[in-house]
Write a protein that holds these residues in place. Structure first.
Motif, PDB file in Angstrom:
ATOM      1  N   HIS A   1       0.842  -1.191   0.000  1.00  0.00           N
ATOM      2  CA  HIS A   1       0.000   0.000   0.000  1.00  0.00           C
ATOM      3  C   HIS A   1       0.882   1.248   0.000  1.00  0.00           C
ATOM      4  CE1 HIS A   1      -3.633  -2.395   0.761  1.00  0.00           C
ATOM      5  NE2 HIS A   1      -2.854  -3.125   1.529  1.00  0.00           N
ATOM      6  N   GLU A   2       0.288   2.364  -0.372  1.00  0.00           N
ATOM      7  CA  GLU A   2       1.033   3.598  -0.588  1.00  0.00           C
ATOM      8  C   GLU A   2       1.832   4.021   0.639  1.00  0.00           C
ATOM      9  OE1 GLU A   2       0.137   8.265  -1.853  1.00  0.00           O
ATOM     10  OE2 GLU A   2      -1.479   6.767  -1.805  1.00  0.00           O
ATOM     11  N   ARG A   3       1.273   3.808   1.830  1.00  0.00           N
ATOM     12  CA  ARG A   3       1.918   4.283   3.039  1.00  0.00           C
ATOM     13  C   ARG A   3       2.684   3.189   3.803  1.00  0.00           C
ATOM     14  NH1 ARG A   3       0.886   9.192   4.976  1.00  0.00           N
ATOM     15  NH2 ARG A   3       1.237   8.508   7.121  1.00  0.00           N
ATOM     16  N   ASP A   4       2.954   2.086   3.142  1.00  0.00           N
ATOM     17  CA  ASP A   4       3.700   1.029   3.821  1.00  0.00           C
ATOM     18  C   ASP A   4       5.147   1.416   4.105  1.00  0.00           C
ATOM     19  OD1 ASP A   4       1.663  -0.742   4.200  1.00  0.00           O
ATOM     20  OD2 ASP A   4       2.097  -1.982   2.449  1.00  0.00           O
ATOM     21  N   ASN A   5       5.631   2.467   3.444  1.00  0.00           N
ATOM     22  CA  ASN A   5       6.985   2.946   3.740  1.00  0.00           C
ATOM     23  C   ASN A   5       6.965   4.100   4.742  1.00  0.00           C
ATOM     24  OD1 ASN A   5       5.869   4.792   1.936  1.00  0.00           O
ATOM     25  ND2 ASN A   5       7.868   5.386   1.124  1.00  0.00           N
ATOM     26  N   HIS A   6       5.813   4.371   5.335  1.00  0.00           N
ATOM     27  CA  HIS A   6       5.692   5.346   6.421  1.00  0.00           C
ATOM     28  C   HIS A   6       5.738   4.558   7.730  1.00  0.00           C
ATOM     29  CE1 HIS A   6       4.184   9.034   4.141  1.00  0.00           C
ATOM     30  NE2 HIS A   6       4.389   8.106   3.210  1.00  0.00           N
ATOM     31  N   TRP A   7       6.890   4.500   8.344  1.00  0.00           N
ATOM     32  CA  TRP A   7       7.051   3.718   9.570  1.00  0.00           C
ATOM     33  C   TRP A   7       6.796   4.597  10.785  1.00  0.00           C
ATOM     34  CZ3 TRP A   7      12.008   0.218   8.775  1.00  0.00           C
ATOM     35  CH2 TRP A   7      11.735  -0.706   7.747  1.00  0.00           C
ATOM     36  N   ARG A   8       5.917   4.107  11.666  1.00  0.00           N
ATOM     37  CA  ARG A   8       5.524   4.879  12.844  1.00  0.00           C
ATOM     38  C   ARG A   8       6.033   4.186  14.111  1.00  0.00           C
ATOM     39  NH1 ARG A   8       1.054   3.917  10.115  1.00  0.00           N
ATOM     40  NH2 ARG A   8       0.127   2.742  11.814  1.00  0.00           N
TER      41      ARG A   8
ATOM     42  N   GLU B   1       7.292   9.397  13.163  1.00  0.00           N
ATOM     43  CA  GLU B   1       6.989   8.788  11.870  1.00  0.00           C
ATOM     44  C   GLU B   1       8.089   9.173  10.891  1.00  0.00           C
ATOM     45  OE1 GLU B   1       3.698   9.112   8.301  1.00  0.00           O
ATOM     46  OE2 GLU B   1       2.960   8.928  10.358  1.00  0.00           O
TER      47      GLU B   1
ATOM     48  N   VAL C   1       9.544   8.395   6.753  1.00  0.00           N
ATOM     49  CA  VAL C   1       9.348   7.804   5.432  1.00  0.00           C
ATOM     50  C   VAL C   1      10.654   7.131   5.036  1.00  0.00           C
ATOM     51  CG1 VAL C   1       8.786   8.215   3.009  1.00  0.00           C
ATOM     52  CG2 VAL C   1       7.671   9.559   4.804  1.00  0.00           C
TER      53      VAL C   1
ATOM     54  N   ASN D   1       0.973  -1.250  10.254  1.00  0.00           N
ATOM     55  CA  ASN D   1      -0.429  -1.466   9.891  1.00  0.00           C
ATOM     56  C   ASN D   1      -0.848  -2.918  10.082  1.00  0.00           C
ATOM     57  OD1 ASN D   1      -0.969   1.203   9.062  1.00  0.00           O
ATOM     58  ND2 ASN D   1       0.012   0.815   7.091  1.00  0.00           N
TER      59      ASN D   1
END
Length: 334
Positions: A201-208, A218, A220, A272
């Motif tokens: 998914h688009e935000r899978d490289n946004h690690w929180r 967070e 990227v 996620n």
């Protein structure tokens, strides 16, 4: 409807349930050992007996009517009760026996489930196990599987869900990689590193990240290798390709052997795909002993007996679409 009429339509109810579950006359006919035209005639006779249309037939799909959705729920109860009646003999057997079919995601099946299935087989010599390894969501009712393991934040409605274990993600990399690249003391330091992420998914490289007493972080991330399978990401990390996010159970052996090291161990990775591993099965009144002992064995081995059971038998509907909208399934751990 008189008693004799009710008895006459029982086979038609079974056919209707299978058509509704599989969304196809052909698929239901194959399962029941009849022709598609015979399946269609049986459903039409049931509609005539009940006095309402149950299915809307088009060239592309079958769709339950409002009355059909209500009839399906009640007919499936009868089918499940009949299946339970067929298992009554097994309920009173002195020892659990027979074949248990259980499905589980590939990584979880290999790394977590398989060793405990081996110990189960030694403990219960009269029970056989078929382990079906698949990353897709297996439906136990439609596919004739006794037990299903699913990694999710929220188990599906319409099935009994027993928790097995929590599933958390961690970051790891090889000592070789870490000594050759800048130190990682804060999530923001990851921008200088190659990170192995899922990429579904688009935000899978946004690690929180979260750490008690500090503001959530967070970042990227980017990396040379992206894959939606945890075992492949771990192998990428072992090849010194960077920092990988993987389920803790996947990295356990490599961590113990010193092949990889935890990264940002004092931070909680908020992916996620967090959740629990649940073991799912249809809500029959009687659970066959062969299934019950396997459920109990796995929960005891994995610590699931400390969790909170969820027994939710509210059904969102069958395999083909009903009038009301259904909720999108939660994202599972990968």
């Amino acid at each position: 409807m008189g008693t004799n009429s009710f008895l006459n339509v029982l086979p038609q109810m079974v056919t209707f349930v299978r058509v509704a579950e599989l969304g196809s006359f052909s698929a239901a006919a194959d399962l029941l050992g009849i022709t598609p035209s015979a399946a269609s005639r049986q459903v039409k006779r049931l509609e005539k007996e009940i006095g309402v249309q149950l299915l809307q037939r088009t060239t592309r799909q079958l769709r339950l009517t409002e009355a059909g959705a209500e009839a399906f729920a009640r007919c499936r109860e009868l089918v499940l009760a009949a299946q339970g009646a067929m298992d009554v003999g097994a309920q009173f057997a002195s020892k659990p026996s027979g074949l248990v079919r259980i499905s589980a995601p590939k990584a979880f099946a290999r790394r977590v489930l398989h060793p405990h299935v081996l110990s189960f087989l030694q403990r219960y010599p009269e029970v056989d196990v078929q382990l079906i390894v698949s990353d897709r969501d297996v439906d136990p009712i439609r596919e004739g599987v006794d037990l299903v393991v699913r990694l999710t934040t929220e188990p599906p409605e319409g099935l009994v869900a027993r928790p097995l274990m929590a599933v958390a993600h961690i970051l790891c990399a090889t000592p070789r990689y870490l000594t050759r690249h800048p130190a990682i003391a804060h999530p923001s330091d990851l921008v200088a590193h190659s990170c192995l992420s899922l990429g579904e998914h688009e935000r899978d490289n946004h690690w929180r990240f979260r750490r008690q007493g500090e503001q959530d972080a967070e970042v990227v991330v980017r990396g040379r290798y992206i894959c939606n399978h945890s075992e492949v990401r771990l192998e990428g990390a072992l090849a010194d390709l960077g920092v990988a996010c993987v389920p803790a159970f996947m990295a356990r052996e490599a961590l113990h052997a010193g092949e990889v090291l935890r990264v940002l161990a004092d931070w909680e990775f908020q992916g996620n795909y967090q959740g629990h591993a649940y073991i799912l099965y249809p809500p029959n009144r009687f659970t066959a002993p062969k299934c019950q002992v396997l459920v109990d064995h796995l929960r005891e081995a994995l610590g699931g007996t400390d969790g909170t059971d969820r027994t939710d038998v509210t059904d969102n509907g069958p395999g083909l679409s009903a009038s009301s909208a259904t909720r999108a399934p939660p994202r599972a751990a990968s």
